[in-house]
Design a protein around this motif. Structure first.
Motif, mmCIF file in Angstrom:
data_model
loop_
_atom_site.group_PDB
_atom_site.id
_atom_site.type_symbol
_atom_site.label_atom_id
_atom_site.label_comp_id
_atom_site.label_asym_id
_atom_site.label_seq_id
_atom_site.Cartn_x
_atom_site.Cartn_y
_atom_site.Cartn_z
ATOM 1 N N GLY A 1 0.799 -1.284 -0.161
ATOM 2 C CA GLY A 1 -0.153 -0.040 -0.186
ATOM 3 C C GLY A 1 0.864 1.214 0.095
ATOM 4 O O GLY A 1 0.169 2.297 -0.290
ATOM 5 N N THR A 2 2.177 1.222 0.168
ATOM 6 C CA THR A 2 2.824 2.358 0.374
ATOM 7 C C THR A 2 2.944 3.416 -0.929
ATOM 8 O O THR A 2 2.581 4.249 -0.682
ATOM 9 C CB THR A 2 4.410 2.076 0.786
ATOM 10 O OG1 THR A 2 4.410 1.289 1.909
ATOM 11 C CG2 THR A 2 5.340 3.250 0.846
ATOM 12 N N ALA B 1 -0.497 4.849 -1.240
ATOM 13 C CA ALA B 1 -0.712 6.074 -0.338
ATOM 14 C C ALA B 1 -0.085 7.239 -0.565
ATOM 15 O O ALA B 1 -0.800 8.513 -0.450
ATOM 16 C CB ALA B 1 -0.474 5.329 1.322
ATOM 17 N N ALA C 1 -1.998 10.908 -1.447
ATOM 18 C CA ALA C 1 -1.711 12.031 -0.636
ATOM 19 C C ALA C 1 -1.287 13.148 -1.733
ATOM 20 O O ALA C 1 -1.846 13.999 -1.643
ATOM 21 C CB ALA C 1 -0.673 11.630 0.271
ATOM 22 N N TRP D 1 -7.395 6.145 0.237
ATOM 23 C CA TRP D 1 -6.706 6.581 0.999
ATOM 24 C C TRP D 1 -6.430 5.462 2.382
ATOM 25 O O TRP D 1 -5.502 5.045 2.610
ATOM 26 C CB TRP D 1 -6.896 8.015 1.483
ATOM 27 C CG TRP D 1 -6.326 8.596 2.505
ATOM 28 C CD1 TRP D 1 -6.756 8.921 3.985
ATOM 29 C CD2 TRP D 1 -4.703 8.795 2.850
ATOM 30 N NE1 TRP D 1 -5.538 9.412 4.801
ATOM 31 C CE2 TRP D 1 -4.339 9.387 4.104
ATOM 32 C CE3 TRP D 1 -3.711 8.690 1.849
ATOM 33 C CZ2 TRP D 1 -3.166 9.717 4.684
ATOM 34 C CZ3 TRP D 1 -2.262 8.902 2.400
ATOM 35 C CH2 TRP D 1 -2.386 9.792 3.518
ATOM 36 N N THR D 2 -7.710 5.065 2.729
ATOM 37 C CA THR D 2 -7.618 4.336 3.955
ATOM 38 C C THR D 2 -7.494 2.726 3.390
ATOM 39 O O THR D 2 -6.878 2.093 4.386
ATOM 40 C CB THR D 2 -9.294 4.173 4.363
ATOM 41 O OG1 THR D 2 -9.748 5.383 4.655
ATOM 42 C CG2 THR D 2 -9.547 3.423 5.626
ATOM 43 N N ALA E 1 -5.185 2.151 1.208
ATOM 44 C CA ALA E 1 -3.819 2.134 0.789
ATOM 45 C C ALA E 1 -3.097 2.113 2.163
ATOM 46 O O ALA E 1 -1.976 1.597 2.256
ATOM 47 C CB ALA E 1 -3.343 3.305 -0.115
ATOM 48 N N LEU E 2 -3.462 2.941 3.030
ATOM 49 C CA LEU E 2 -2.966 2.960 4.468
ATOM 50 C C LEU E 2 -2.940 1.361 5.000
ATOM 51 O O LEU E 2 -2.084 0.964 5.568
ATOM 52 C CB LEU E 2 -3.491 3.784 5.285
ATOM 53 C CG LEU E 2 -3.090 5.575 4.920
ATOM 54 C CD1 LEU E 2 -4.060 6.305 5.635
ATOM 55 C CD2 LEU E 2 -1.758 5.652 5.293
ATOM 56 N N VAL F 1 -0.482 -1.032 3.857
ATOM 57 C CA VAL F 1 0.945 -0.985 4.080
ATOM 58 C C VAL F 1 1.408 -2.266 5.076
ATOM 59 O O VAL F 1 2.358 -2.508 4.845
ATOM 60 C CB VAL F 1 1.433 0.468 4.839
ATOM 61 C CG1 VAL F 1 2.805 0.608 5.635
ATOM 62 C CG2 VAL F 1 1.117 1.372 3.928
ATOM 63 N N LEU G 1 1.026 8.850 6.978
ATOM 64 C CA LEU G 1 2.096 8.070 6.408
ATOM 65 C C LEU G 1 3.239 7.617 7.384
ATOM 66 O O LEU G 1 3.656 6.430 7.553
ATOM 67 C CB LEU G 1 2.773 8.693 5.371
ATOM 68 C CG LEU G 1 1.829 9.012 3.982
ATOM 69 C CD1 LEU G 1 2.277 9.849 2.958
ATOM 70 C CD2 LEU G 1 1.484 7.560 3.381
ATOM 71 N N ASN H 1 1.680 4.930 10.052
ATOM 72 C CA ASN H 1 1.678 3.834 9.348
ATOM 73 C C ASN H 1 2.847 2.902 9.054
ATOM 74 O O ASN H 1 2.821 1.737 9.111
ATOM 75 C CB ASN H 1 0.723 3.902 8.259
ATOM 76 C CG ASN H 1 -0.420 2.825 8.182
ATOM 77 O OD1 ASN H 1 -1.519 3.045 8.661
ATOM 78 N ND2 ASN H 1 0.060 1.628 7.881
#
Length: 456
Positions: free
Chosen positions: A74-75, A78, A82, A112-113, A115-116, A119, A446, A449
Motif C-alpha cells: 500500500g505504500t 498511499a 496523498a 486513502w484508507t 492504501a494505508l 501498508v 504515512l 503507519n
C-alpha cells in the motif's frame, strides 16, 4: 452565509491591518508546536515509566501498537493518493458539482484508507484485524438469535461469568456484535469481508460531515473541509476497526438530524434520532454524541422546532425496542465498568493517560487539528457558525470522555467518532496556508503507519 474574515482567515477587502492578518499563521504554528510537544512528552514519559518498571501498557505509547518500521504494497498507492489530494483536492472541492464532489470524496477516502491498511499487507492490515480472539468475529458463532442474545448478553460480560464474551464484545453493547452477525448471515463471512465493509462504510463519514455543514447553511465550509476529511490521519484506524464503522454511523446520524431540522424533513429527523440512539447500543461512550447533536440543533437555529419531536420519537423508538427485546443499557454499562477494571485498565495509570490520551488524539486528528481548534475557540466569542459549533461540540465530548477514566489508551480509534468533526472547521484556516496543513496531515498518517504496527 458569507464567512467573515475572522472565520476564514482572509483579510476583509479594504480593511486596515491587512499586514497583521498576514501574520496570523504564527499562533497557528504555536498551536501545532504545542500539540507536537504533547505527543513528544507522552512518548518520552511512557518510555520512562516502562524503564522504571511502571509500564503504561501500550507498547508504542501514547498509541496502541508496536514500533516496527515497515513498508508494504500500500505504500506507493498511499503516497500517490496523498500527492493527488494535496495538489488538486482544494481546486476540485471548489469547482465540482455537489453530488459529484461527494462521490469523488468518498472514493478518495476509500483509496486513502485502503492504501494505508495495505501498508501492513492484506492479511495483517485488513483480513486479520477482526479475527483475533479479542474481536467480534470470534463471538459470531455463539449467536443463535437476536432476542436470545439481547436477553442473555449481560450475563456474559464479567470475566468470571460462564462463557464470558471476548474483550471487545464485552466492552460494548450488543449492537456492535449484531452488526457482524448480520454480515455473517448475509454471506459476508470472515475477516476479509468484515474489514472491507468497515472501510467502505467508515469512509462515508467524510461525506456525512460535509452534508451536515451544507445542510446547516455553510456549503463553502463543507467544500473547504473535504480535502482534510479525505486525508484524515484517523484513516489509519478506520482501516480496519469497528470504530471506523461506528464513526460513519454517528456522522450519518448527525447529518440526517441536520437535514431533518433544516429541510424540514420529518423522516430525516426521525432517522437521525434513531441513528443516534442506535449508536449508544454499539458503543457506550457514544452517548456523548449528545454534545455534537446539541451543536447541530443550535446551528440549525430552531428553524423548524417541530422536527425535534420527530428526532426524539426516533430515539425513543430504538431504545424502547432494544429494551423490550431484553437488553437494559444501564445494566450493561454498570457491568462493563466492572469488566473494564478486570483487565489492563486496572494497571494503566490515570495520571498518565488523562493527558496522554490527548496526545493520541493529536496524532489521530493530525497537526491541523490544533490550529483549527484554536481558531474555533477564538471564533466562538464572535460569529458562531456551524463549523465552529460542530468542532467545539466534538471537543467537549472528548473532554468528557477523557475525564471519565473509562478511556485509558486506544483512544486513537475509540474517539474517531468525535475526532472526525475537527476537520469540519478547516475553513477557519487561512486559504493560502491550507495546502501546507494538508501536507502535514498526510505526512502524519504515512509516518505513523510506516513506523508503528497498529493493533487496529
Amino acid at each position: 452565509m458569507r464567512p467573515t474574515a475572522r472565520l476564514t482567515g482572509r483579510p476583509a477587502a479594504g480593511r486596515a491591518g491587512g499586514g497583521r492578518a498576514a501574520a496570523r499563521p504564527s499562533p497557528d504554528r504555536w498551536a501545532a508546536a504545542v500539540a507536537f510537544a504533547l505527543v513528544a512528552a507522552a512518548v518520552l514519559a511512557g518510555a520512562a515509566l516502562g524503564w522504571a518498571g511502571r509500564p503504561v501498557h501500550a507498547p508504542a505509547a501514547p498509541l496502541f501498537g508496536h514500533l516496527l518500521p515497515h513498508a508494504g504494497p500500500g505504500t506507493p498507492f498511499a503516497v500517490i493518493v496523498a500527492i493527488a489530494v494535496v495538489h488538486r483536492g482544494a481546486l476540485l472541492a471548489e469547482r465540482l458539482p455537489w453530488r459529484r464532489l461527494l462521490a469523488g470524496a468518498w472514493a478518495a477516502s476509500v483509496a486513502w484508507t485502503f492504501a494505508l491498511a495495505l501498508v501492513d499487507g492484506w492479511h495483517r492490515g485488513v483480513a486479520g484485524r477482526l479475527t483475533t480472539p479479542f474481536e467480534y468475529l470470534s463471538a459470531v458463532p455463539a449467536v443463535t438469535g437476536v432476542r436470545a442474545t439481547l436477553r442473555g448478553f449481560t450475563g456474559h460480560i464479567l470475566l468470571g461469568a460462564p462463557d464470558n464474551w471476548p474483550t471487545h464484545v464485552a466492552g460494548h453493547p450488543p449492537g456492535a456484535l449484531l452488526v457482524f452477525v448480520a454480515l455473517d448471515r448475509l454471506g459476508l463471512r470472515g475477516g476479509g469481508w468484515a474489514g472491507t465493509v468497515c472501510v467502505l462504510a467508515g469512509c462515508l463519514a467524510t461525506v456525512a460531515v460535509a452534508v451536515t455543514l451544507r445542510a446547516l447553511g455553510d456549503e463553502r465550509a463543507a467544500r473547504a473541509a473535504l480535502p482534510f476529511l479525505v486525508l484524515f490521519p484517523g484513516a489509519v484506524w478506520v482501516g480496519v476497526s469497528a470504530d471506523g464503522l461506528f464513526t460513519a454511523v454517528a456522522a450519518s446520524s448527525l447529518a440526517l438530524l441536520a437535514v431533518g431540522l433544516t429541510g424540514p424533513r420529518w423522516w430525516c429527523a426521525a432517522l437521525g434520532g434513531a441513528g443516534l440512539a442506535g449508536c449508544a447500543y454499539v458503543s457506550y461512550g457514544l452517548v456523548l454524541l449528545v454534545l455534537p447533536a446539541v451543536a447541530v440543533v443550535v446551528a440549525a437555529r430552531a428553524r423548524h422546532p417541530a422536527m425535534l419531536g420527530w428526532a426524539a420519537a426516533g430515539a425513543v423508538a430504538v431504545a424502547g425496542v432494544v429494551t423490550g427485546l431484553g437488553f437494559a443499557w444501564w445494566d450493561g454499562y454498570r457491568l462493563v465498568k466492572v469488566r473494564y477494571y478486570q483487565g489492563l485498565a486496572s494497571s494503566r495509570p490515570y495520571a498518565y493517560w488523562v493527558w496522554a490520551n490527548l496526545a493520541a488524539l493529536a496524532v489521530s486528528a493530525g497537526p491541523a487539528a490544533a490550529p483549527i481548534l484554536r481558531r474555533a475557540v477564538a471564533a466562538v466569542r464572535g460569529v458562531r457558525t456551524p463549523p465552529v459549533l460542530l468542532c467545539l461540540g466534538a471537543a467537549a465530548a472528548v473532554v468528557a470522555a477523557d475525564l471519565s477514566g473509562l478511556s485509558k489508551a486506544e483512544v486513537e480509534r475509540i474517539w474517531l467518532p468525535f475526532a472526525v468533526w475537527l476537520p469540519a472547521a478547516a475553513a477557519l484556516l487561512p486559504g493560502r496556508g491550507r495546502r501546507g496543513w494538508l501536507c502535514l496531515q498526510a505526512a502524519t498518517a504515512l509516518l505513523v503507519n510506516h513506523l508503528v504496527l497498529t493493533a487496529w
